[in-house]
Design an enzyme around this catalytic site. Sequence first.
Site, PDB file in Angstrom:
ATOM      1  NE  ARG A  60      -2.945   0.396   3.321  1.00 42.73           N
ATOM      2  CZ  ARG A  60      -2.421   0.985   4.410  1.00 42.73           C
ATOM      3  NH1 ARG A  60      -2.064   2.256   4.369  1.00 42.73           N
ATOM      4  NH2 ARG A  60      -2.264   0.307   5.523  1.00 42.73           N
ATOM      5  CE1 TYR A 113     -15.229   8.729 -17.095  1.00 46.37           C
ATOM      6  CE2 TYR A 113     -14.870   9.144 -14.769  1.00 46.37           C
ATOM      7  CZ  TYR A 113     -15.195   8.278 -15.787  1.00 46.37           C
ATOM      8  OH  TYR A 113     -15.480   6.981 -15.501  1.00 46.37           O
ATOM      9  CG  ASP A 185      -8.566  13.511 -16.758  1.00 46.51           C
ATOM     10  OD1 ASP A 185      -7.835  12.879 -17.545  1.00 46.51           O
ATOM     11  OD2 ASP A 185      -9.562  13.003 -16.212  1.00 46.51           O
ATOM     12  CE  LYS A 210     -11.208   4.962 -19.073  1.00 42.81           C
ATOM     13  NZ  LYS A 210     -11.665   6.275 -18.667  1.00 42.81           N
TER      14      LYS A 210
HETATM   15  C1  LIG Z   1     -12.210   6.855 -17.542  1.00 43.74           C
HETATM   16  C2  LIG Z   1     -11.843   8.228 -17.171  1.00 43.74           C
HETATM   17  C3  LIG Z   1     -11.610   8.581 -15.831  1.00 43.74           C
HETATM   18  C4  LIG Z   1     -11.792   7.594 -14.694  1.00 43.74           C
HETATM   19  O1  LIG Z   1     -10.812   6.613 -14.702  1.00 43.74           O
HETATM   20  P1  LIG Z   1     -10.997   5.126 -14.094  1.00 43.74           P
HETATM   21  O2  LIG Z   1      -9.705   4.478 -14.392  1.00 43.74           O
HETATM   22  O3  LIG Z   1     -12.173   4.509 -14.763  1.00 43.74           O
HETATM   23  O4  LIG Z   1     -11.248   5.318 -12.631  1.00 43.74           O
HETATM   24  C5  LIG Z   1     -11.204   9.871 -15.561  1.00 43.74           C
HETATM   25  N1  LIG Z   1     -11.055  10.786 -16.552  1.00 43.74           N
HETATM   26  C6  LIG Z   1     -11.301  10.493 -17.839  1.00 43.74           C
HETATM   27  C7  LIG Z   1     -11.119  11.541 -18.872  1.00 43.74           C
HETATM   28  C8  LIG Z   1     -11.694   9.207 -18.189  1.00 43.74           C
HETATM   29  O5  LIG Z   1     -11.945   8.926 -19.473  1.00 43.74           O
END
Ligand SMILES: *Cc1c(COP(=O)(O)O)cnc(C)c1O
Length: 400
Positions: A60, A113, A185, A210
């Site tokens: 952790r 998001y 992000d 992603k």
């Molecule tokens: C999918 C996504 C998230 C969240 O990510 P997870 O790995 O599903 O928790 C945050 N920001 C964007 C732009 C995303 O496409």
Amino acid sequence: MPKRHPRPETLALHPRTGSAPQRGPVATPIYQSATFRFLNSDMDQDRPVSEVLGDRFYTRYGNPTNSAAESFLAELEGGEAALVFSSGMAAITSAILSAVRAGDHVLAQRELYGGAFDFLIRWLPRFGVAVSFVPVADPAEFAAAIRPTTRLLYLESPSNPTLQVAALAELTAMARRRGILTFVDNTAASPINQRPLELGADLVVHSASKYLAGHSDVVAGAAIGSRALIDALRDERTVLGGCLDPHAAWLLLRGIKTLGVRMDRHNQNALELARFLEGHPRVRRVHYPFLESHPQYALARAQMRGGGGLLSLELRGKGGEARRFVESLKLFAQAPSLGGVESLVTIPASTSHAQLSQVERQEAGISDNLVRLSVGLEHIDDLTADIEHALRAAVEEVVS
Ligand SMILES: *Cc1c(COP(=O)(O)O)cnc(C)c1O
């Protein structure tokens, strides 16, 4: 001769560790261990034993496989340090919580998001943190919305699913002048297409589920920034517990190695498909940053190397067309998520943004007939044929 800085494609394969070549495995081993042995003498230091041992104490707190993924990510985004998390949302929520205290204000762009928006609007107020939103297309509105208590500017570019582009250099400079941190992000762009830290951001967050991991087989998150910000954030991760499993970190590492070639193909395929869709009589509108018709095309070209693999479209018709379209596609699988090697399709109003109210969705430009495509690495001719077939099946002949 001036020292050459390696390109991101190269850094995805070789982080500059600075150490001399050593014998050992080329691929990073998976340290699938929850805990690590230590010695009595490790406890005789003037620091807690967890700090003495770093990524070899308890997973952790850190893990050597995770540390390898973190050094790749730091290099790729051009940051001093990075942390991996159990998901993108763990990275986002931990990062925001590390930056704010009760009484602070967070200013965010309106097009975000769904999960990040939900956290900002429904969770932060519970801890005494005020939040307000501004449409990202109008950078001047951000300065006007700053309060004396504003501590954090939160951006996402291009935004999911409407692909709006934030003026990153302008907005980060505006925030910096006022002593406000900016978090971006960078999930949809990936560090191959856009490097927000170079444009003045303090911290980059990712859903590594992603493009970074890229194969729809792992859920992971990441944050990259200065050593000071990352060290502060490490405590949040340890206490809140959003640590990544080492096997998932290994899958992430493996994915990152091909990020450069994957993004090239995602960029090419999505641009070609966006152009095809834009000229199609059954399509009302296409959102893609590298289409000349995009309202922020010049800005996108200035701050991004490629348009990315994500696009969205509005179908002509009275409603119901989106569902028929999605159902008629064969190569594009209907599934949430994006950024994987295989093409995916969703209707954001009922997936990634379902937790928003109808009004919140309308304000963010998400109609029920909006379809989001995550364009994968298949041959473009096959993707185009699939889309053409589904458009015919879903949208009645347009007589114009
Ligand atoms: C999918 C996504 C998230 C969240 O990510 P997870 O790995 O599903 O928790 C945050 N920001 C964007 C732009 C995303 O496409």
